[in-house]
Scaffold this active site. Sequence first.
Site, short mmCIF file in Angstrom:
data_model
loop_
_atom_site.label_atom_id
_atom_site.label_comp_id
_atom_site.label_asym_id
_atom_site.label_seq_id
_atom_site.Cartn_x
_atom_site.Cartn_y
_atom_site.Cartn_z
N GLU A 418 0.83 -1.21 0.00
CA GLU A 418 0.00 0.00 0.00
C GLU A 418 0.86 1.26 0.00
O GLU A 418 0.69 2.17 0.83
CB GLU A 418 -0.96 -0.01 1.20
CG GLU A 418 -1.89 -1.21 1.16
CD GLU A 418 -3.04 -1.14 2.17
OE1 GLU A 418 -3.02 -0.25 3.03
OE2 GLU A 418 -3.95 -1.98 2.06
N GLU A 495 -4.01 -9.02 0.05
CA GLU A 495 -4.48 -8.82 1.43
C GLU A 495 -5.99 -8.73 1.40
O GLU A 495 -6.55 -8.03 0.55
CB GLU A 495 -3.86 -7.54 1.99
CG GLU A 495 -4.03 -7.39 3.47
CD GLU A 495 -3.30 -6.16 4.00
OE1 GLU A 495 -2.13 -5.95 3.66
OE2 GLU A 495 -3.95 -5.40 4.74
C1 GAL Z 1 -4.23 -2.76 5.37
C2 GAL Z 1 -2.73 -2.70 5.64
C3 GAL Z 1 -2.35 -3.55 6.81
C4 GAL Z 1 -3.26 -3.30 7.96
C5 GAL Z 1 -4.68 -3.56 7.54
C6 GAL Z 1 -5.69 -3.38 8.67
O1 GAL Z 1 -4.66 -1.77 4.56
O2 GAL Z 1 -2.02 -3.12 4.51
O3 GAL Z 1 -1.03 -3.29 7.19
O4 GAL Z 1 -3.11 -1.98 8.36
O5 GAL Z 1 -5.00 -2.67 6.52
O6 GAL Z 1 -6.97 -3.57 8.19
#
Ligand code: GAL
Length: 800
Positions: A418, A495
């Site tokens: 991100e 993710e």
């Molecule tokens: C994502 C991020 C992670 C964590 C997660 C929590 O956007 O890549 O590191 O922060 O959100 O929901």
Amino acid sequence: MILKKITIALLFSVSVFAQKQARIVEDFNKNWNFKLGDHPEAINSNFNISDWRALQLPHDWSIEGAFDKDAKTKQAQGFLPAGKGWYRKVFTVPANWKNKTVSIEFDGVFKNSEVFINGKSLGIRPNGYISFGYDLSPYVNYGQANTIAVKVDNDAQPNSRWYTGSGIYRNVRLVATNKIHVAKWGTYVTTRIISKEKAVVDIDIDVKNDLTKNKLFKLVSTVLDKNNIEVAKGISDGNIPANSILQVRQNINMENPILWDTENPYLYKISTKVYDGSTLIDTYETPLGFRFFNFDSEKGFSLNGVPTKIYGVCLHHDNGALGAVENIHAVRRKLTLMKEMGANAIRMSHNPHSLEMMQLCDEMGFIVQDEAFDVWKKKKVTNDYHKDWDAWHKQDLEDFIKRDRNHPSVMMWSIGNEIREQFDSTGIAITRELAKIVKSLDTTRPVTSALTENLIEKNFIYQSGALDLLGFNYKHEDYKDFPTKFKGQKILASESVSALETRGHYDQSDAIKAWPIKHGAPFDGNADWTVSAYDQVKSYWGATHEENWKTIKSQDFMAGTFIWTGFDYIGEPDPYPYPARSSYFGIVDLAGLPKDVYYMYQSEWSKKTVLHILPHWNWIKDQEINVWAYYNNADEVELFLNGKSLGKKSKQSDDLHIEWKVKFEPGTLKAVSRKAGKVVLEKEIKTAGKASKIDLKADKTSIKNDTYDLVYVTVSMLDKDGNLVPNAMDLINFEVTGGGKLVGVDNGYQANLESFKANSCKLFNGKCVVIIQSNGKSENIQLKATASGLQASTIKVEVN
Ligand code: GAL
């Protein structure tokens, strides 16, 4: 240094050389002293350390501190302290090492370390996750005492979006080699050809000459199978100039290689030996696994030609109550839980993890997405890595790839999570630069990045054209459009999910709702900071586990997914405010106790036959309770309350669970799964009576007396009939005697502000976990647990 490259063809002759240990690798974790604060004078050998604490590394001072609402680390790091600290160690280098190259290796120091030997600075290393080392040879006093001092500066906060820990939190080694030796991370092994009949292994070996004269040498690389039997060999000769590194290529042919995969992670190793005439002068080992894989824009991922969905989890590096302290036994426990759930892949969020983690992913059969950065030049928080970007990103990325590129488990390089630069045009050049660095060191794995922007015109990382594999975070609603939108691209859900749950806590009926608020808006969750463990509460950017898995499961082009996260981790309890201090995202809680959704994954991802019902069975008479069941390998599940059938149910279309609404009455709730009329599994939950017995269950019956080995003891409150008392919150006191010491306690409750290092722990929803470590004594360990009004319980663990 001159870097020369020579290629020497394979020789098959078998040579007999004298065998002896030519490389000395010493555990350098013991006998350190430590003091919080800044102590620059500690670099001097005559400095008085009488008020410094003696300890064994790895060590994390943040986890020892108290939670503080006003901590500079803020909620992202769980309100734990950071600051500065110094480590110091006095050691003797044997006089007969005079003709050797002596170096020190650090697997990770958080952060901004500076290492001194006998008053001389060896260098600084800002990145807290990177492995690094220094040549001590020019500065050590042979046959005499030497002083190593390490300054660690984690003071500038906030510097992370999750808990980092502070200190020398990974292993340290002292390495002594002869002056001609394989350089640090000096081998690069690739498997050019792999079939059932044959494989060709290419090994590039950097031989280093620290002498001031040329040297003839012989290099023998032997492929050993898992029983250490030699199966192939390559031999080369060379002449290495003074003070230089010479790169030697060996090509080794192998017959009938056994392939590495996630179910049978068969590992070979290569033992590289350097000879001066017939004298063995160095040995160096490199892991080797034979596997091939492919990402396909239509068919997703395949391993060894077999279509394989990536069932992945993202993990942060902390080990719960141990903090950032790395310990192979803690990592093995985490990975074992993930493996039993059916996960076959780990994403190293969002930074280089430990050597032990990499080694165990090879050994246990996980597909790894290895990730380098969470930020580039543009910051996410005030004092994060963006400050070091210009000076260090090239070296950090190179070192990361060099360290990890021989692990067969690694199948993707992520250059960032991100990253802010995806939203502006500077992202194009940086992506290309990073991809080029990666490719200069390894061309066998795709370069990827975890992206959040799926509008092509707004995503400059994508526009760089430098990614081989597109990772998208949290785009479950849009996946269906990706094959047309990103035509011909290979795609992975890098993710997903970010649902929230507290183990063993269940809100009923109208209290169950999707997380309704925006990040940072006024808190309107449960007053006790719990989140219902029915899979129905999600972040506004995420999905429930079921919503997400349905979208991945049904899309063939999608290589797979990495769930955020396998385990709760310290920090980032978004969107809950203080006192919440650890995340809610895990499938397993911070103590290592599975939440119910663990069994949804197990029923979908593993080969185990599963029947799991939730919630517990202690409610108010006539209260309407949602009963859920996760199951597989059956046609239907029938539910009974006190022997009376409440009906049969089966999953329809893409359902991942079944549910009943049941009017509570105390007694026995029983589920029976059946296939073609035959019982597959039965599961019972009983209404628990009064707390009556503290149950202690150790995950091992014996540990080693090596000062590292760990045993995890799960503490559960049972009633007189052995049922878990699901709402027990008793304070349990612990006493450990014999060959162990208590190193951590945790109940997995995200808002528990008691110390992870206390000798007591309040049960949360009936359970907690105690971690005991060998203290080096060869005496059996006894753990005694006491609670007010109950008889003490004890458990013994052998030490050998
Ligand atoms: C994502 C991020 C992670 C964590 C997660 C929590 O956007 O890549 O590191 O922060 O959100 O929901």
